[in-house]
Structure formats: C-alpha cells, structure tokens
Design a protein around this motif. Structure first.
Motif, mmCIF file in Angstrom:
data_model
loop_
_atom_site.group_PDB
_atom_site.id
_atom_site.type_symbol
_atom_site.label_atom_id
_atom_site.label_comp_id
_atom_site.label_asym_id
_atom_site.label_seq_id
_atom_site.Cartn_x
_atom_site.Cartn_y
_atom_site.Cartn_z
ATOM 1 N N ALA A 1 2.455 28.842 -9.132
ATOM 2 C CA ALA A 1 1.963 28.198 -10.440
ATOM 3 C C ALA A 1 0.453 28.098 -9.975
ATOM 4 O O ALA A 1 -0.711 28.818 -11.115
ATOM 5 C CB ALA A 1 2.501 27.576 -11.136
ATOM 6 N N ILE A 2 -0.222 28.092 -8.346
ATOM 7 C CA ILE A 2 -0.994 27.920 -8.073
ATOM 8 C C ILE A 2 -2.480 28.346 -8.104
ATOM 9 O O ILE A 2 -2.781 29.026 -8.918
ATOM 10 C CB ILE A 2 -0.960 26.917 -7.310
ATOM 11 C CG1 ILE A 2 -1.055 25.422 -7.606
ATOM 12 C CG2 ILE A 2 -2.713 26.880 -6.802
ATOM 13 C CD1 ILE A 2 -0.539 24.841 -6.036
ATOM 14 N N ALA A 3 -1.447 30.367 -7.546
ATOM 15 C CA ALA A 3 -2.050 31.516 -6.620
ATOM 16 C C ALA A 3 -1.976 32.037 -8.341
ATOM 17 O O ALA A 3 -3.518 32.042 -8.764
ATOM 18 C CB ALA A 3 -0.997 31.709 -6.116
ATOM 19 N N LEU B 1 -5.466 38.232 -0.108
ATOM 20 C CA LEU B 1 -5.805 37.643 -1.530
ATOM 21 C C LEU B 1 -4.839 36.192 -2.052
ATOM 22 O O LEU B 1 -5.237 34.995 -2.349
ATOM 23 C CB LEU B 1 -6.360 38.682 -2.115
ATOM 24 C CG LEU B 1 -6.915 39.694 -2.346
ATOM 25 C CD1 LEU B 1 -7.292 41.169 -4.023
ATOM 26 C CD2 LEU B 1 -8.135 39.348 -2.267
ATOM 27 N N LEU B 2 -3.931 36.264 -2.017
ATOM 28 C CA LEU B 2 -3.416 35.430 -2.120
ATOM 29 C C LEU B 2 -2.682 34.086 -1.517
ATOM 30 O O LEU B 2 -2.829 33.095 -1.854
ATOM 31 C CB LEU B 2 -0.911 36.121 -2.086
ATOM 32 C CG LEU B 2 -1.137 36.678 -3.724
ATOM 33 C CD1 LEU B 2 0.144 37.482 -3.495
ATOM 34 C CD2 LEU B 2 -1.002 36.373 -5.144
ATOM 35 N N SER B 3 -3.191 34.305 0.106
ATOM 36 C CA SER B 3 -2.918 33.726 0.725
ATOM 37 C C SER B 3 -4.398 32.519 0.748
ATOM 38 O O SER B 3 -3.951 31.212 0.541
ATOM 39 C CB SER B 3 -3.593 33.368 2.423
ATOM 40 O OG SER B 3 -4.634 34.857 2.493
ATOM 41 N N GLN B 4 -5.348 32.540 -0.288
ATOM 42 C CA GLN B 4 -6.561 32.031 -0.439
ATOM 43 C C GLN B 4 -5.998 31.680 -1.869
ATOM 44 O O GLN B 4 -6.512 30.705 -2.530
ATOM 45 C CB GLN B 4 -7.892 32.830 -0.282
ATOM 46 C CG GLN B 4 -8.531 33.038 0.747
ATOM 47 C CD GLN B 4 -8.628 31.715 1.619
ATOM 48 O OE1 GLN B 4 -7.952 31.099 2.807
ATOM 49 N NE2 GLN B 4 -9.784 30.691 1.620
ATOM 50 N N ALA B 5 -5.986 32.380 -2.915
ATOM 51 C CA ALA B 5 -5.665 32.113 -4.345
ATOM 52 C C ALA B 5 -4.554 30.900 -4.319
ATOM 53 O O ALA B 5 -5.078 29.701 -5.116
ATOM 54 C CB ALA B 5 -5.324 33.153 -4.894
ATOM 55 N N GLU B 6 -3.674 30.542 -3.158
ATOM 56 C CA GLU B 6 -2.863 29.302 -3.573
ATOM 57 C C GLU B 6 -4.195 27.900 -2.937
ATOM 58 O O GLU B 6 -2.962 27.458 -2.832
ATOM 59 C CB GLU B 6 -1.574 30.272 -2.250
ATOM 60 C CG GLU B 6 -2.036 29.765 -1.012
ATOM 61 C CD GLU B 6 -0.034 29.893 0.114
ATOM 62 O OE1 GLU B 6 0.288 29.739 -0.741
ATOM 63 O OE2 GLU B 6 -0.262 30.087 0.735
ATOM 64 N N HIS B 7 -4.546 28.321 -2.281
ATOM 65 C CA HIS B 7 -5.433 27.152 -1.503
ATOM 66 C C HIS B 7 -5.190 25.634 -2.939
ATOM 67 O O HIS B 7 -5.148 24.850 -3.269
ATOM 68 C CB HIS B 7 -7.137 27.680 -1.455
ATOM 69 C CG HIS B 7 -6.529 27.251 -0.312
ATOM 70 N ND1 HIS B 7 -5.959 26.390 0.791
ATOM 71 C CD2 HIS B 7 -6.946 27.872 0.868
ATOM 72 C CE1 HIS B 7 -6.826 26.733 2.586
ATOM 73 N NE2 HIS B 7 -6.280 27.741 2.413
ATOM 74 N N GLY B 8 -5.849 26.609 -4.504
ATOM 75 C CA GLY B 8 -5.731 25.564 -5.670
ATOM 76 C C GLY B 8 -6.284 27.105 -6.645
ATOM 77 O O GLY B 8 -6.332 27.424 -6.779
ATOM 78 N N ASP C 1 -8.375 26.182 -8.471
ATOM 79 C CA ASP C 1 -10.608 26.567 -9.057
ATOM 80 C C ASP C 1 -10.879 27.663 -7.608
ATOM 81 O O ASP C 1 -11.977 28.082 -7.266
ATOM 82 C CB ASP C 1 -10.897 25.171 -8.466
ATOM 83 C CG ASP C 1 -11.092 24.519 -7.419
ATOM 84 O OD1 ASP C 1 -9.649 23.973 -6.706
ATOM 85 O OD2 ASP C 1 -11.187 23.462 -7.192
ATOM 86 N N SER C 2 -9.596 28.537 -6.616
ATOM 87 C CA SER C 2 -10.025 29.458 -5.059
ATOM 88 C C SER C 2 -9.926 30.179 -6.213
ATOM 89 O O SER C 2 -10.096 30.590 -7.396
ATOM 90 C CB SER C 2 -8.681 29.272 -4.539
ATOM 91 O OG SER C 2 -8.140 28.394 -3.624
ATOM 92 N N GLN C 3 -11.073 31.286 -5.492
ATOM 93 C CA GLN C 3 -11.577 32.357 -6.381
ATOM 94 C C GLN C 3 -11.168 34.061 -5.223
ATOM 95 O O GLN C 3 -11.551 33.217 -3.826
ATOM 96 C CB GLN C 3 -12.988 32.786 -7.116
ATOM 97 C CG GLN C 3 -13.298 33.937 -6.973
ATOM 98 C CD GLN C 3 -14.722 33.536 -7.807
ATOM 99 O OE1 GLN C 3 -15.319 33.593 -6.977
ATOM 100 N NE2 GLN C 3 -14.668 34.180 -9.359
ATOM 101 N N VAL C 4 -10.972 34.596 -5.365
ATOM 102 C CA VAL C 4 -10.287 35.938 -4.352
ATOM 103 C C VAL C 4 -11.468 37.007 -5.619
ATOM 104 O O VAL C 4 -11.138 37.199 -6.377
ATOM 105 C CB VAL C 4 -9.255 35.951 -4.329
ATOM 106 C CG1 VAL C 4 -8.113 34.973 -3.421
ATOM 107 C CG2 VAL C 4 -8.021 36.008 -5.512
ATOM 108 N N ILE C 5 -11.675 38.124 -4.135
ATOM 109 C CA ILE C 5 -12.488 39.413 -5.050
ATOM 110 C C ILE C 5 -11.884 40.375 -4.032
ATOM 111 O O ILE C 5 -12.074 40.334 -3.032
ATOM 112 C CB ILE C 5 -13.978 39.349 -4.987
ATOM 113 C CG1 ILE C 5 -14.617 37.879 -5.909
ATOM 114 C CG2 ILE C 5 -14.377 40.278 -5.403
ATOM 115 C CD1 ILE C 5 -16.085 37.621 -6.257
#
Length: 427
Positions: free
Chosen positions: A292-294, A252-259, A261-265
């Motif tokens: 901060a981004i995540a 979940l965090l690996s995608q959250a750190e992209h930006g 405006d990313s979304q993880v579920i």
C-alpha cells in the motif's frame, strides 16, 4: 508509473518535480511546537508524544533495563549482520581520517589546520512504520570515530511506550550516550533548546518526514547546525539494454516502500527496458508486505525515455538524485560526467540496499535536489576544522608592512597599530 518519452529540456523541471510540500506549508506548525518546547520543556514533549504516538510516558529516557532487555530480544543472526555492517562502516569512515595540514607560508609565518570533534551531537532515528536502526550505524559509528563526547538519540515510541529492540541494541553497540522516546518535530525542538531530560546539542543529524526536515531547518535559526535538509527518500536508475529489468524494478520498489512521499525514477535510452521494468514493478509489487505504501510512491514516480546518453546525463544532473543507480554498458561516460548525486551505485550487482546497510558508505544523503550543493554524511560531518598560526620575529618583519598598508587602506587604524607596535619593538 508515469511514462514520459523524450521530454523537451524546457519541460524538465515539471517532469522532475518532487512530490513534497514547501517549507511555508509546514513551518507554522513547526514554529508552534518549537515555541512550546522552548517554554515548557519535558511536560510538553510528553503531551506531544501522547498526541502523536498515542502513549503516555512517565519518563522520556530509555532505561538501562530496557537496553539490556533489548539485547535479549534480538536474534544472533541479526546481531551478526549488524556486526558485519558496523565493521564495514567503520573501515570506510576511518579511512576518511586526514592528517594535520602544516605549512610555512613565508619565512617565520607558520600556519596549520587541525580538526576537532563536535562535542555534542543529536541523532534523529525514525521509528514509525520502519524502525531504521541501520541509520544509527551510519551516524553513531562516525560520531565515535570523530571523538564526539555526547551522542544523544531521539526516536518515537510505539503504542506500548517501547522502542524497537533493534534500535536500542544498535544504539548501545555504537556508543550512543543517551536515548529518548521522542519523535517528530518535538524531538528536533528538544535537542535544539534542551529540556530537563534532553541535552541541548550543537548539531542534529538524521532523516525524517517532511515535518522533521522543516524542523531541522528551523533549528538552524536557533544556532544549531544540521547535517543537511534531508527529506523523503528518492532513487533514480539509469539503465540501458544491458540492465536486468527485474533488478531495476526491485531497486525502484526498495525505495518506494520507504514512504508514500518517496519518489523513484527510471531514465533509459531503451523503450524496451522501460516496458520490461514497468511489467516487473507490477509483478513484484503484488508480493510486498508494504504494498500500500509502495503503490502511493509509485504514483509519484516516472519512467523517462531519452534518445541519447548526453540527454540522460544532463537530465540526471538537473534532478540531483539522493541515490543514483547506473546500469549501462558504457559506465565511464556517465561516471565522468555525474556532478549531482548523493551516492552512486554501479552495475547490475550493486543494489541501493547495499549502501543502505552494509557496504560501508553512508546512507544519510541529500534529497530534494540538495545533492547539487550538499555532501552526504561522512566523518568530517562530525568535525570542524580549526586553523592556527604562529609568527616569530622574522615572520612579523616579513609580512608586517603589508598588513599595515592593507589595514590603513581599509581605514582600520587599530589593526595597523597592532602590527606597528610590534615592528617598533624590534628596532
């Protein structure tokens, strides 16, 4: 993260709402940039680069010297890692080659289909907070396998007017023909219209923020094809009690750190798993350099509990995730019923990061629910199919009368005549 327990089906659209702006919110800005780039070319690209990237450039094109220097600034271990990824991506995409389809539909009527490369393609590579050189592998490798003759790459420069060395090294390794220091909307516009420096391309590939996504969609109004309307990254994990909570949290965090405006579920049939993952996310988040981004992405994210597998499957298909990780005991029931997902990652030891870098599958995937109707990038994305037919005298006799009758019924006499003349010549 927002916890939601057993939502009713009528509320799913709200539960699964993505944190993205609509095209109408952005397209006025995009249209303004497009109009200026179409009219003024290179000078306005440089103006926008100064405005948005904070650097004044003499030349937009990356020089051979810069490319050579970049190779010396990359460590051998990273070069080896890139080589491993390139090999696996080549292996997977070469396996997608198909033979010519050839058939005699009726006596004397021969039809076949062949694929031809798209000659000129443009690649957009984000280079802001994360230089996505891995995306070059995902786009330039299949472009080369397909036989594209011009591969143009645009990526934003840093404050010193430089491009990250890993981007330059990978682009050169993968056969990119031209590299330009242009980012954002203006890069898409440059490849759409062509400028004094940048070649006009036939199809544009690559991810980006919401402005880049809308710019690609606007490009289609000018006769340019795009890979897909891919925007901010997203990930959905389906996990039951057989999953490892720390693994799930890391994904979940690996995608959250992209930006932001990313979304993880996370969707789960286990309340215990949801609580365990939430704790792991908080723990692991503290150690991330891009915390901060995540954190901002996590604010847009959801932990969803459902009571049974079928509800989970229906919910996931309704969302249509870009990345879908499946960590459940009964994999088969989920795999046979998944209809809408960009790429699927199965089991506790298949992180989404593997697909992002080195397993061989392509990581340029449909987001924002477009997995319901779009495929991710593949070898055929860089080709188009052409059909051929050849009819001999026997063949025109076989189908000629049918053509005449159909053309006459549609009121298209010239169509009928084109066949009648041929049939009469054979009497």
């Amino acid at each position: 993260m927002n916890k939601i327990f057993n939502p009713e089906k009528k509320d799913w659209s709200q539960v699964l709402k993505r944190p993205t702006q609509t095209v109408s919110d952005i397209e006025d800005v995009v249209n303004e940039v497009f109009a200026k780039v179409e009219k003024e070319g290179d000078p306005v690209l440089k103006q926008y680069t100064q405005k948005f990237d904070g650097v004044t450039l003499k030349s937009l094109q990356v020089s051979e010297v810069e490319i050579s220097e970049a190779a010396n600034r990359i460590g051998q271990e990273l070069k080896n890692a890139i080589a491993i990824a390139k090999k696996n991506i080549e292996t997977f995409h070469k396996a997608q080659e198909t033979n010519k389809v050839e058939v005699e539909t009726t006596k004397g009527v021969f039809c076949w289909q062949e694929k031809r490369p798209i000659q000129k393609v443009g690649l957009y590579i984000p280079g802001g907070s994360a230089p996505l050189f891995s995306t070059i592998l995902m786009l330039a490798v299949p472009a080369n396998i397909a036989g594209c003759t011009e591969i143009v790459l645009c990526t934003p420069p840093n404050k010193e007017g430089k491009v990250h060395p890993a981007i330059l090294y990978t682009a050169n390794l993968c056969g990119v023909t031209q590299i330009f220091k242009v980012g954002g909307i203006q890069a898409i516009a440059g490849m759409t219209f062509g400028t004094e420096s940048i070649s006009k391309v036939y199809k544009i590939f690559g991810p980006g923020n919401q402005y880049v996504t809308v710019a690609k969609q606007i490009a289609t109004k000018y006769g340019i094809s795009i890979d897909m309307p891919a925007g901010p990254s997203e990930l959905l994990v389906m996990a039951d009690d057989s999953a490892n909570a720390s693994f799930v949290a890391s994904d979940l965090l690996s995608q959250a750190e992209h930006g932001a405006d990313s979304q993880v579920i996370l969707v789960s049939t286990s309340k215990a798993m949801i609580h365990a993952v939430e704790e792991e996310v908080e723990k692991q988040l503290e150690k991330l350099p891009r915390k901060a981004i995540a954190e901002k992405a996590i604010e847009n994210s959801k932990l969803v509990f459902v009571t049974d597998s079928q509800s989970a499957i229906d919910l996931i298909n309704e969302y249509g995730p870009e990345h879908y990780i499946l960590c459940v005991e009964d994999e088969e029931i989920y795999l046979t019923q998944i209809m809408n997902a960009g790429s699927v990652f199965i089991g506790n030891y298949t992180p989404e990061s593997a697909g992002d870098y080195a397993s061989g599958t392509n990581h340029t995937l449909p987001t924002n629910g477009y997995a319901k109707q779009y495929s991710g990038v593949n070898l055929d994305s860089f080709k188009k199919s052409m059909t051929f037919q050849k009819i001999n005298t026997e063949g025109i006799k076989e189908i000629g009368r049918a053509i005449e009758l159909m053309a006459e019924a549609e009121g298209l006499q010239a169509h009928k005549n084109a066949v009648t003349l041929r049939l009469e010549s054979l009497k």
